[in-house]
Scaffold this active site. Structure first.
Site, PDB file in Angstrom:
ATOM      1  N   ASN A  59       1.701 -13.286  -5.120  1.00 35.06           N
ATOM      2  CA  ASN A  59       2.084 -14.444  -4.340  1.00 35.06           C
ATOM      3  C   ASN A  59       2.336 -15.624  -5.267  1.00 35.06           C
ATOM      4  O   ASN A  59       1.769 -15.704  -6.360  1.00 35.06           O
ATOM      5  CB  ASN A  59       1.029 -14.809  -3.282  1.00 35.06           C
ATOM      6  CG  ASN A  59      -0.170 -15.507  -3.869  1.00 35.06           C
ATOM      7  OD1 ASN A  59      -0.177 -16.721  -4.050  1.00 35.06           O
ATOM      8  ND2 ASN A  59      -1.204 -14.746  -4.180  1.00 35.06           N
ATOM      9  N   THR A  60       3.216 -16.506  -4.841  1.00 33.51           N
ATOM     10  CA  THR A  60       3.409 -17.801  -5.496  1.00 33.51           C
ATOM     11  C   THR A  60       3.629 -18.829  -4.397  1.00 33.51           C
ATOM     12  O   THR A  60       4.158 -18.513  -3.323  1.00 33.51           O
ATOM     13  CB  THR A  60       4.595 -17.820  -6.479  1.00 33.51           C
ATOM     14  OG1 THR A  60       5.787 -17.406  -5.809  1.00 33.51           O
ATOM     15  CG2 THR A  60       4.334 -16.916  -7.670  1.00 33.51           C
ATOM     16  N   ARG A  61       3.218 -20.056  -4.672  1.00 27.96           N
ATOM     17  CA  ARG A  61       3.260 -21.069  -3.618  1.00 27.96           C
ATOM     18  C   ARG A  61       3.289 -22.465  -4.230  1.00 27.96           C
ATOM     19  O   ARG A  61       2.897 -22.671  -5.380  1.00 27.96           O
ATOM     20  CB  ARG A  61       2.042 -20.944  -2.703  1.00 27.96           C
ATOM     21  CG  ARG A  61       0.727 -21.091  -3.448  1.00 27.96           C
ATOM     22  CD  ARG A  61      -0.465 -20.634  -2.619  1.00 27.96           C
ATOM     23  NE  ARG A  61      -1.693 -20.666  -3.415  1.00 27.96           N
ATOM     24  CZ  ARG A  61      -2.081 -19.698  -4.228  1.00 27.96           C
ATOM     25  NH1 ARG A  61      -1.348 -18.605  -4.355  1.00 27.96           N
ATOM     26  NH2 ARG A  61      -3.198 -19.803  -4.926  1.00 27.96           N
ATOM     27  N   ASN A  65      -0.081 -17.789  12.010  1.00 30.50           N
ATOM     28  CA  ASN A  65      -0.065 -16.560  12.774  1.00 30.50           C
ATOM     29  C   ASN A  65      -1.026 -15.539  12.164  1.00 30.50           C
ATOM     30  O   ASN A  65      -0.852 -15.122  11.026  1.00 30.50           O
ATOM     31  CB  ASN A  65       1.374 -16.012  12.766  1.00 30.50           C
ATOM     32  CG  ASN A  65       1.529 -14.793  13.640  1.00 30.50           C
ATOM     33  OD1 ASN A  65       0.711 -13.890  13.624  1.00 30.50           O
ATOM     34  ND2 ASN A  65       2.606 -14.751  14.401  1.00 30.50           N
ATOM     35  N   HIS A 106       0.344  -5.865 -17.666  1.00 28.26           N
ATOM     36  CA  HIS A 106      -0.130  -7.106 -18.286  1.00 28.26           C
ATOM     37  C   HIS A 106       0.882  -7.660 -19.284  1.00 28.26           C
ATOM     38  O   HIS A 106       1.007  -8.883 -19.424  1.00 28.26           O
ATOM     39  CB  HIS A 106      -1.482  -6.866 -18.957  1.00 28.26           C
ATOM     40  CG  HIS A 106      -2.636  -6.964 -18.006  1.00 28.26           C
ATOM     41  ND1 HIS A 106      -3.288  -8.144 -17.748  1.00 28.26           N
ATOM     42  CD2 HIS A 106      -3.228  -6.029 -17.222  1.00 28.26           C
ATOM     43  CE1 HIS A 106      -4.249  -7.931 -16.855  1.00 28.26           C
ATOM     44  NE2 HIS A 106      -4.234  -6.657 -16.521  1.00 28.26           N
ATOM     45  N   HIS A 138       0.867  -1.173   0.000  1.00 33.11           N
ATOM     46  CA  HIS A 138       0.000   0.000   0.000  1.00 33.11           C
ATOM     47  C   HIS A 138       0.908   1.230   0.000  1.00 33.11           C
ATOM     48  O   HIS A 138       1.742   1.404   0.894  1.00 33.11           O
ATOM     49  CB  HIS A 138      -0.902  -0.001   1.235  1.00 33.11           C
ATOM     50  CG  HIS A 138      -1.836  -1.172   1.281  1.00 33.11           C
ATOM     51  ND1 HIS A 138      -2.929  -1.274   0.448  1.00 33.11           N
ATOM     52  CD2 HIS A 138      -1.831  -2.295   2.053  1.00 33.11           C
ATOM     53  CE1 HIS A 138      -3.572  -2.406   0.704  1.00 33.11           C
ATOM     54  NE2 HIS A 138      -2.926  -3.051   1.663  1.00 33.11           N
ATOM     55  N   HIS A 158      -0.361  -6.636  -5.411  1.00 34.07           N
ATOM     56  CA  HIS A 158      -0.356  -7.911  -4.702  1.00 34.07           C
ATOM     57  C   HIS A 158       0.372  -8.936  -5.559  1.00 34.07           C
ATOM     58  O   HIS A 158       0.250  -8.927  -6.785  1.00 34.07           O
ATOM     59  CB  HIS A 158      -1.793  -8.377  -4.439  1.00 34.07           C
ATOM     60  CG  HIS A 158      -1.930  -9.854  -4.228  1.00 34.07           C
ATOM     61  ND1 HIS A 158      -2.378 -10.706  -5.226  1.00 34.07           N
ATOM     62  CD2 HIS A 158      -1.661 -10.643  -3.162  1.00 34.07           C
ATOM     63  CE1 HIS A 158      -2.402 -11.942  -4.767  1.00 34.07           C
ATOM     64  NE2 HIS A 158      -1.960 -11.935  -3.521  1.00 34.07           N
ATOM     65  N   HIS A 165     -20.129  -8.434  -3.945  1.00 33.94           N
ATOM     66  CA  HIS A 165     -21.256  -7.715  -3.350  1.00 33.94           C
ATOM     67  C   HIS A 165     -21.374  -6.290  -3.872  1.00 33.94           C
ATOM     68  O   HIS A 165     -22.420  -5.657  -3.719  1.00 33.94           O
ATOM     69  CB  HIS A 165     -21.185  -7.743  -1.819  1.00 33.94           C
ATOM     70  CG  HIS A 165     -19.905  -7.222  -1.241  1.00 33.94           C
ATOM     71  ND1 HIS A 165     -18.770  -8.003  -1.126  1.00 33.94           N
ATOM     72  CD2 HIS A 165     -19.572  -6.010  -0.735  1.00 33.94           C
ATOM     73  CE1 HIS A 165     -17.803  -7.296  -0.564  1.00 33.94           C
ATOM     74  NE2 HIS A 165     -18.264  -6.083  -0.322  1.00 33.94           N
TER      75      HIS A 165
END
Length: 293
Positions: free
Chosen positions: A131-133, A278, A163, A119, A129, A193
């Site tokens: 992430n890789t996993r 955590n 992109h 941020h 944002h 929503h």
């Protein structure tokens, strides 16, 4: 898959180091603007632990969080390596996402990854944002991740550039991957929503398993490498632009939407809390300040 697990965990750790170094470099480069008189921000490090029901070792990781910097208002870059037995809620979630027969009889798992949310101080610089996993059970393994851009107001050339970097990471591994994973991101990062997108998208993939572990790991590494190529030039182009209080107010409103998505829809948040990781690390993605109408 002991060797493969170690290679994956080591890669996520090295990618974390590279990203943190680059972000501290951006802090040093922010030499003008309303926060330029602050000391350049630096990451604070904190180990994290996953808590198992029976008190056995369940792994953990490390949080690196920078708060109150010149360029970054709050950014977290976490790594984790957790293992043990999936609790029933997580078993049900896994069964709903992927066919893994036998989880009820043998619900062991191992997972490692990197997760990043930034941020920014300036409303002209988009939040981001990534992430890789890698996830393993005795019944199968897969990779997941992606990266998406979240500007306060879209700048079309920034969207196109971001992109293009995602596509460049995907294309060597299959011409179908970028369009498929872009569409997945567009669908996934919807705040349902409100019937509005969280940002301008990127790529998102889960359950990525071709049967060739080395090929899938190479793809995930390229997705990780693409992040700094995609994000840092945008920051460098926008970080010195002037902004107003109205810009700041809109930034806080968009952050509120970001927080709603992460608390209501984000899979990583749900999985982390269900598996006893955590909470401070799981909720690292929340912005330092936000507003709602």
């Amino acid at each position: 898959m002991t060797d493969e697990k170690r290679r994956a965990a080591d890669w996520f750790r090295s990618l974390r180091d590279r990203i943190c170094d680059a972000f501290e470099g951006l802090e040093d480069a922010q030499t003008s603007g309303p926060f330029a008189d602050l000391a350049p921000g630096r990451f604070e490090r904190k180990p994290t632990k996953r808590h198992s029901d029976d008190g056995s070792d369940a792994g953990g990781g490390e949080m690196r969080v920078m708060r109150g910097g010149r360029c970054f208002e709050k950014v977290g870059v976490n790594i984790s390596e957790v293992y043990g037995t999936l609790a029933p809620p997580a078993q049900r979630a896994m069964a709903a996402r992927k066919d893994m027969p036998g989880m009820a009889e043998d619900p062991r798992f191992w997972a490692s990854g990197i997760s990043l949310v930034a941020h920014m101080r300036s409303p002209k610089v988009p939040a981001v944002h990534m992430n890789t996993r890698m996830f393993w059970t005795p019944h199968g393994w897969w990779f997941g991740g992606g990266s998406d851009l979240n500007p306060m107001v879209e700048v079309p050339q920034d969207t196109a550039f971001f992109h293009a970097q995602q596509q460049a990471a995907c294309d060597p591994h299959g011409a179908d991957l970028y369009p498929r994973y872009k569409a997945w991101a567009d669908e996934y990062f919807m705040i349902r929503h409100w019937n509005e997108a969280r940002g301008v998208g990127g790529i998102f993939y889960d359950d990525h398993c071709s049967g060739d572990w080395n090929a899938d790991f190479a793809f995930t590494q390229d997705v990780g490498r693409a992040f700094l190529k995609a994000f840092v030039p945008i920051v460098e182009n926008r970080m010195f632009e002037e902004w107003t209080q109205a810009d700041r107010d809109h930034q806080l409103f968009r952050r509120g939407r970001y927080a709603e998505f992460n608390l209501v829809y984000d899979r990583g948040t749900t999985f982390g809390l269900q598996t006893g990781h955590n909470p401070e690390a799981v909720l690292m993605s929340l912005p330092p300040l936000a507003a709602w109408p």
